[in-house]
Design a protein around this motif. Sequence first.
Motif, mmCIF file in Angstrom:
data_model
loop_
_atom_site.group_PDB
_atom_site.id
_atom_site.type_symbol
_atom_site.label_atom_id
_atom_site.label_comp_id
_atom_site.label_asym_id
_atom_site.label_seq_id
_atom_site.Cartn_x
_atom_site.Cartn_y
_atom_site.Cartn_z
ATOM 1 N N LYS A 135 0.347 -1.284 0.176
ATOM 2 C CA LYS A 135 0.140 0.311 0.148
ATOM 3 C C LYS A 135 1.034 1.003 -0.328
ATOM 4 C CE LYS A 135 -4.148 -1.783 1.881
ATOM 5 N NZ LYS A 135 -3.396 -3.152 2.321
ATOM 6 N N VAL A 191 -5.328 1.732 -5.347
ATOM 7 C CA VAL A 191 -4.780 1.230 -3.981
ATOM 8 C C VAL A 191 -5.293 2.559 -2.694
ATOM 9 C CG1 VAL A 191 -3.745 0.149 -2.032
ATOM 10 C CG2 VAL A 191 -3.608 -0.577 -4.483
ATOM 11 N N ASN A 192 -4.705 3.295 -3.376
ATOM 12 C CA ASN A 192 -4.471 4.465 -2.134
ATOM 13 C C ASN A 192 -5.104 6.296 -2.618
ATOM 14 O OD1 ASN A 192 -1.360 4.030 -0.724
ATOM 15 N ND2 ASN A 192 -1.256 3.596 -2.472
#
Length: 228
Positions: A135, A191-192
């Motif tokens: 992440k 993801v972020n």
Amino acid sequence: MQWQTQTADYSYGKDLAVDRNKVLRNTYLLLALTMIPTTIGALIGVSMHFMLRGWVGPLLFLGVSFGAFFAIEKTKQSALGVVLLLAYTGFMGLWLSQYLQVALRFGNGGQLIATAAGGTAAIFFTLAGIATVTKKDFSFMGKFLFVGMVILLLAAIANIFLAIPALTLTISAVAVLIFSAYILYDVSQIVNGGQTNYVSATLQLYLDIYNVFVSLLNLLMAFSGDRE
């Protein structure tokens, strides 16, 4: 009051994580689906010996690609965006058939294609896994990768006139590095939370994978091709 604030923050963070996971899941599902029209397009192209030479090919490719990018971006919030994306990947499969036909002229052409596909899959799953598990935010790579891609494109255009074999190999090698890094960057964006639309995300990852595969195939043909 503080307890309520903490609870609200926790709920918001949980909802945000769910949304990001949903975008990532939908992206992977649509990405897998794009392989179907790509394969169909490639098979059609190989069977009909589709091949464009000279300026016609690059102009057609750029015209269709930029038109598709614009149309997909405008319709990415609707089902039409998915349809246009799949149609574009069918065109990309047809375009890919030109590379496959060249590879199949080698005695070990089938093996070269399979090796390029396996190498591309290994690169994708490794880098996508790193971005998903860690992440880590790789957004800092964006500007460097964009500059690298522009330079790569200019070099490829110049080599249409120069036709220097060494430059062709250099372009392919650099393309593998740049688009592999783009896989890491694009998955990290999902993801972020930097990318929230799965249609746009799928298009970006599809182009990353496509370019890695073509570049690997070019390198394999140059160094491992059996000309019999």
